[in-house]
Design an enzyme around this catalytic site. Sequence first.
Site, mmCIF file in Angstrom:
data_model
loop_
_atom_site.group_PDB
_atom_site.id
_atom_site.type_symbol
_atom_site.label_atom_id
_atom_site.label_comp_id
_atom_site.label_asym_id
_atom_site.label_seq_id
_atom_site.Cartn_x
_atom_site.Cartn_y
_atom_site.Cartn_z
ATOM 1 N N ALA A 1 0.850 -1.189 0.000
ATOM 2 C CA ALA A 1 0.000 0.000 0.000
ATOM 3 C C ALA A 1 0.886 1.239 0.000
ATOM 4 C CB ALA A 1 -0.907 -0.009 1.227
ATOM 5 N N GLU B 1 -1.841 -9.089 -0.390
ATOM 6 C CA GLU B 1 -3.259 -9.209 -0.028
ATOM 7 C C GLU B 1 -4.132 -9.178 -1.275
ATOM 8 O OE1 GLU B 1 -3.751 -7.363 4.383
ATOM 9 O OE2 GLU B 1 -3.007 -5.954 2.875
ATOM 10 N N GLU C 1 4.316 -5.383 7.095
ATOM 11 C CA GLU C 1 3.687 -4.290 7.839
ATOM 12 C C GLU C 1 4.238 -4.141 9.253
ATOM 13 O OE1 GLU C 1 0.596 -5.440 4.706
ATOM 14 O OE2 GLU C 1 2.133 -6.428 5.913
ATOM 15 N N GLY D 1 0.062 -4.922 0.901
ATOM 16 C CA GLY D 1 -1.217 -4.861 0.195
ATOM 17 C C GLY D 1 -1.180 -5.537 -1.156
#
Length: 257
Positions: free
Chosen positions: A65, A111, A131, A108
Site C-alpha cells: 500500500a 493481499e 507491515e 497490500g
Amino acid sequence: MAYQNILVETRGHVGLVTLHRPQALNALNETLIGELNEALAGFESNPQIGCTVITGSEKAFAAGADVKEMAGKSYIESYLGRFLDGWTRISETRKPVIAAVSGFCLGGGLELAMMCDFIIASDTARFALPEITLGIMPGAGGTQRLPRFIGKAKAMDLILTGRMMDATEAERCGLVARIVTPETLLDEALSAAAKVASYSQPIVMMAKETVNRAQETSLSEGARFERRLFLSMFATEDQKEGMKAFIEKRKPEFLNR
C-alpha cells in the site's frame, strides 16, 4: 474510460488489468483501487469476458500500500472514511481472476494477489507481509487469508518477522499455483485464463463459489453446498451440451446458459 494508474485491455474472452504506477513500484492507493474495482465491474458485466488476469511490471506486481497516503491518517478519519472498504471487492467477483506476479509482491500487493483465485508467479517473484516493520499489521485480509493458504505456523513466521519468501517457497507451501519464467509469465496467465473462459460461465462461477465456500464452512456443510450446486447444473443447457459433445467425441459449444 481513461485510467491513471492501471492499463485495461481485452484479449479475446479474457480481461487484462496491468497495475501501472511505475514511479512507485505499483504501490496501491485509493485511486488505483477505485480504478481496479471499476475495471473489474466492467468485465463482470461483459458477457464476452469469462476470466480476468491482473498483473504488474516485471519488477513489481505491487510493492504494498502507498505508505505516503496512509502515514498521516488518524483513527477517526480512517474509521469514518471507511478506509480499505473498497480493497476487498475483488474477492467478491463471480468470474475467476488470476494474479500474474513478477518481482515484489508485498503487503497490500500480496493481499490483493490472495484475493484472486490463484497466483501464477515468475521465478523472480518475492512475497512478504512486512507491515510489522512499519508499526502496523496487515489490514486488507492478510492475517486471515495467508493462514488459509499456507497454515498458521508459516503465516505467523511471515507476519511477525516481516521476512520475504521466494517463489519456490511460495509454491511449496501452497501460496502459488505454478512458477514460470518472467518472459513467459503473461502468456502463461493469459493461456490459463483463456482456457477458463472457454468453458460455461455459469458452471465456472458455481465451481469458484463452491471452492470458496470450503474456506468458510465445515466439510459436511461444504459438501452439501457442492451437491446442491452440482445437481442444479443439470438444469443448464451447457451440461446437456457438454455431455452430448463428450459422447459424440467433439468439442462442446457452450452457450453460457
